[in-house]
Design a protein around this motif. Structure first.
Motif, PDB file in Angstrom:
ATOM      1  N   ILE A 269       0.648  -1.267   0.105  1.00 23.70           N
ATOM      2  CA  ILE A 269      -0.019   0.022  -0.101  1.00 23.70           C
ATOM      3  C   ILE A 269       0.897   1.156  -0.091  1.00 23.70           C
ATOM      4  CG2 ILE A 269      -1.705   1.360   1.450  1.00 23.70           C
ATOM      5  CD1 ILE A 269      -2.768  -1.149  -0.129  1.00 23.70           C
ATOM      6  N   GLU A 270       1.935   1.221   0.562  1.00 19.90           N
ATOM      7  CA  GLU A 270       2.716   2.326   0.825  1.00 19.90           C
ATOM      8  C   GLU A 270       3.389   2.657  -0.671  1.00 19.90           C
ATOM      9  OE1 GLU A 270       7.171   3.737   2.895  1.00 19.90           O
ATOM     10  OE2 GLU A 270       6.219   1.879   3.332  1.00 19.90           O
ATOM     11  N   ARG A 271       3.863   1.590  -1.207  1.00 23.48           N
ATOM     12  CA  ARG A 271       4.308   1.676  -2.549  1.00 23.48           C
ATOM     13  C   ARG A 271       3.326   2.384  -3.868  1.00 23.48           C
ATOM     14  NH1 ARG A 271       7.525  -3.569  -4.080  1.00 23.48           N
ATOM     15  NH2 ARG A 271       8.075  -2.408  -6.009  1.00 23.48           N
ATOM     16  N   LYS A 272       2.014   1.722  -3.492  1.00 24.52           N
ATOM     17  CA  LYS A 272       0.963   2.199  -4.422  1.00 24.52           C
ATOM     18  C   LYS A 272       0.819   3.611  -4.128  1.00 24.52           C
ATOM     19  CE  LYS A 272      -1.810  -1.887  -4.915  1.00 24.52           C
ATOM     20  NZ  LYS A 272      -3.191  -2.466  -4.825  1.00 24.52           N
ATOM     21  N   LEU A 273       0.919   4.206  -2.947  1.00 26.01           N
ATOM     22  CA  LEU A 273       0.713   5.345  -2.561  1.00 26.01           C
ATOM     23  C   LEU A 273       1.728   6.336  -2.930  1.00 26.01           C
ATOM     24  CD1 LEU A 273      -1.199   7.766  -1.044  1.00 26.01           C
ATOM     25  CD2 LEU A 273       0.272   7.260   1.023  1.00 26.01           C
ATOM     26  N   TYR A 274       3.058   6.127  -3.080  1.00 23.29           N
ATOM     27  CA  TYR A 274       4.381   6.671  -3.565  1.00 23.29           C
ATOM     28  C   TYR A 274       3.995   6.757  -5.086  1.00 23.29           C
ATOM     29  CZ  TYR A 274       7.042   6.579   0.792  1.00 23.29           C
ATOM     30  OH  TYR A 274       7.460   6.729   2.192  1.00 23.29           O
ATOM     31  N   PHE A 275       3.499   5.687  -5.763  1.00 23.94           N
ATOM     32  CA  PHE A 275       3.396   5.753  -6.889  1.00 23.94           C
ATOM     33  C   PHE A 275       2.458   6.760  -7.525  1.00 23.94           C
ATOM     34  CE2 PHE A 275       1.543   4.061 -10.997  1.00 23.94           C
ATOM     35  CZ  PHE A 275       2.525   3.675 -11.878  1.00 23.94           C
ATOM     36  N   LEU A 276       1.401   6.914  -7.000  1.00 24.77           N
ATOM     37  CA  LEU A 276       0.258   7.920  -7.041  1.00 24.77           C
ATOM     38  C   LEU A 276       0.811   9.174  -6.937  1.00 24.77           C
ATOM     39  CD1 LEU A 276      -2.694   6.268  -5.387  1.00 24.77           C
ATOM     40  CD2 LEU A 276      -2.059   6.254  -7.849  1.00 24.77           C
ATOM     41  N   LEU A 277       1.629   9.228  -6.044  1.00 25.60           N
ATOM     42  CA  LEU A 277       2.322  10.572  -5.605  1.00 25.60           C
ATOM     43  C   LEU A 277       3.285  11.085  -6.807  1.00 25.60           C
ATOM     44  CD1 LEU A 277       2.864  10.355  -2.035  1.00 25.60           C
ATOM     45  CD2 LEU A 277       1.461  12.217  -3.041  1.00 25.60           C
TER      46      LEU A 277
ATOM     47  N   TRP B   7      17.082   1.331 -15.785  1.00 28.37           N
ATOM     48  CA  TRP B   7      17.484   1.803 -17.161  1.00 28.37           C
ATOM     49  C   TRP B   7      16.828   1.079 -18.362  1.00 28.37           C
ATOM     50  CZ3 TRP B   7      20.314   5.520 -19.364  1.00 28.37           C
ATOM     51  CH2 TRP B   7      20.949   5.472 -20.565  1.00 28.37           C
ATOM     52  N   GLU B   8      16.681  -0.220 -18.060  1.00 26.11           N
ATOM     53  CA  GLU B   8      15.937  -1.004 -19.245  1.00 26.11           C
ATOM     54  C   GLU B   8      14.685  -0.515 -19.389  1.00 26.11           C
ATOM     55  OE1 GLU B   8      14.660  -5.654 -19.930  1.00 26.11           O
ATOM     56  OE2 GLU B   8      16.023  -5.209 -18.209  1.00 26.11           O
ATOM     57  N   PHE B   9      14.025  -0.468 -18.305  1.00 26.77           N
ATOM     58  CA  PHE B   9      12.448   0.113 -18.413  1.00 26.77           C
ATOM     59  C   PHE B   9      12.451   1.448 -18.524  1.00 26.77           C
ATOM     60  CE2 PHE B   9      12.656  -4.307 -16.989  1.00 26.77           C
ATOM     61  CZ  PHE B   9      11.674  -4.811 -18.110  1.00 26.77           C
ATOM     62  N   GLN B  10      13.353   2.387 -18.625  1.00 22.18           N
ATOM     63  CA  GLN B  10      13.261   3.878 -18.648  1.00 22.18           C
ATOM     64  C   GLN B  10      12.442   4.279 -17.444  1.00 22.18           C
ATOM     65  OE1 GLN B  10      15.179   5.889 -20.769  1.00 22.18           O
ATOM     66  NE2 GLN B  10      16.231   4.024 -20.535  1.00 22.18           N
ATOM     67  N   ALA B  11      12.672   3.653 -16.296  1.00 15.26           N
ATOM     68  CA  ALA B  11      11.939   4.081 -15.173  1.00 15.26           C
ATOM     69  C   ALA B  11      12.905   4.732 -13.780  1.00 15.26           C
ATOM     70  CB  ALA B  11      11.220   2.728 -14.495  1.00 15.26           C
TER      71      ALA B  11
ATOM     72  N   LEU C  70      11.034  -0.838  -8.367  1.00 13.75           N
ATOM     73  CA  LEU C  70      11.390  -1.846  -8.915  1.00 13.75           C
ATOM     74  C   LEU C  70      12.377  -2.672  -8.109  1.00 13.75           C
ATOM     75  CD1 LEU C  70      12.291  -0.038 -12.322  1.00 13.75           C
ATOM     76  CD2 LEU C  70      10.401  -1.725 -11.817  1.00 13.75           C
ATOM     77  N   ASN C  71      12.139  -4.009  -8.002  1.00 13.21           N
ATOM     78  CA  ASN C  71      13.143  -5.079  -7.480  1.00 13.21           C
ATOM     79  C   ASN C  71      14.355  -5.316  -8.426  1.00 13.21           C
ATOM     80  OD1 ASN C  71      11.662  -5.424  -5.175  1.00 13.21           O
ATOM     81  ND2 ASN C  71      10.316  -7.021  -6.077  1.00 13.21           N
ATOM     82  N   GLY C  72      15.447  -5.393  -7.919  1.00 13.40           N
ATOM     83  CA  GLY C  72      16.667  -6.032  -8.744  1.00 13.40           C
ATOM     84  C   GLY C  72      17.174  -4.945  -9.211  1.00 13.40           C
ATOM     85  N   THR C  73      17.002  -3.474  -8.676  1.00 16.41           N
ATOM     86  CA  THR C  73      17.984  -2.485  -9.168  1.00 16.41           C
ATOM     87  C   THR C  73      19.384  -2.547  -8.600  1.00 16.41           C
ATOM     88  OG1 THR C  73      17.102  -1.126  -7.231  1.00 16.41           O
ATOM     89  CG2 THR C  73      16.045  -1.003  -9.361  1.00 16.41           C
ATOM     90  N   LEU C  74      20.205  -1.890  -9.238  1.00 13.78           N
ATOM     91  CA  LEU C  74      21.749  -2.015  -8.817  1.00 13.78           C
ATOM     92  C   LEU C  74      22.082  -0.884  -8.127  1.00 13.78           C
ATOM     93  CD1 LEU C  74      22.852  -3.546 -12.212  1.00 13.78           C
ATOM     94  CD2 LEU C  74      22.168  -4.687 -10.247  1.00 13.78           C
TER      95      LEU C  74
ATOM     96  N   HIS D 286      19.093  -5.779  -1.419  1.00 18.58           N
ATOM     97  CA  HIS D 286      18.219  -5.654  -0.686  1.00 18.58           C
ATOM     98  C   HIS D 286      16.882  -5.733  -1.458  1.00 18.58           C
ATOM     99  CE1 HIS D 286      20.562  -4.448   2.828  1.00 18.58           C
ATOM    100  NE2 HIS D 286      21.367  -3.636   2.181  1.00 18.58           N
ATOM    101  N   GLU D 287      15.783  -6.326  -0.819  1.00 16.05           N
ATOM    102  CA  GLU D 287      14.728  -6.451  -1.476  1.00 16.05           C
ATOM    103  C   GLU D 287      13.521  -6.178  -0.548  1.00 16.05           C
ATOM    104  OE1 GLU D 287      14.312  -6.496  -4.726  1.00 16.05           O
ATOM    105  OE2 GLU D 287      16.229  -7.071  -5.098  1.00 16.05           O
ATOM    106  N   GLY D 288      12.168  -5.975  -0.860  1.00 14.75           N
ATOM    107  CA  GLY D 288      11.170  -5.927   0.046  1.00 14.75           C
ATOM    108  C   GLY D 288      11.329  -4.658   1.092  1.00 14.75           C
TER     109      GLY D 288
END
Length: 123
Positions: free
Chosen positions: A45-53, A82-86, A93-97, A104-106
């Motif tokens: 839910i936190e991630r969805k809220l940040y996404f909307l903001l 970079w791959e997804f221009q995001a 995104l998971n797996g960022t460098l 770290h994840e989650g």
């Protein structure tokens, strides 16, 4: 995310508890519980809220800064952001460098990203 932060961001979006509950896919009681501190705000839910903001329409406030620019990244071409221009959504995104979140994840990753200039500069 604290209850006061959740409430602040809802107001920043200009949404009622009912309209935000629809956008987040939760009940109005859940939104009320998050704001009152009766329930902790789940990570999804936190991630969805940040996404909307981050993705709300802005009136002439300028272009978003990508993570690889802000952090002067040297391994951007191998990174999912970079791959997804995001680059403005690297926290999503998971797996960022990023050197600060690599491995770290989650919850661990989100704890770091909450304080990162990439996300905070967009809120």
């Amino acid at each position: 995310m604290t209850s006061s932060e959740f409430s602040y961001y809802r107001k920043k979006l200009g949404k009622t508890q009912k309209s935000l509950s629809g956008l987040l896919g939760v009940s109005i009681k859940a939104v009320q519980s998050y704001e009152q501190g009766w329930r902790s705000v789940p990570l999804h839910i936190e991630r969805k809220l940040y996404f909307l903001l981050v993705n709300r329409r802005r009136n002439g406030t300028g272009r978003r800064k990508d993570c690889w620019t802000l952090k002067k990244c040297e391994c951007k071409k191998e990174c999912p952001a970079w791959e997804f221009q995001a680059g403005h959504l690297c926290w999503f995104l998971n797996g960022t460098l990023c050197t600060c979140t690599a491995g770290h994840e989650g919850k661990e990753k989100m704890e770091i990203c909450r304080h990162c200039e990439v996300l905070t500069s967009q809120l």
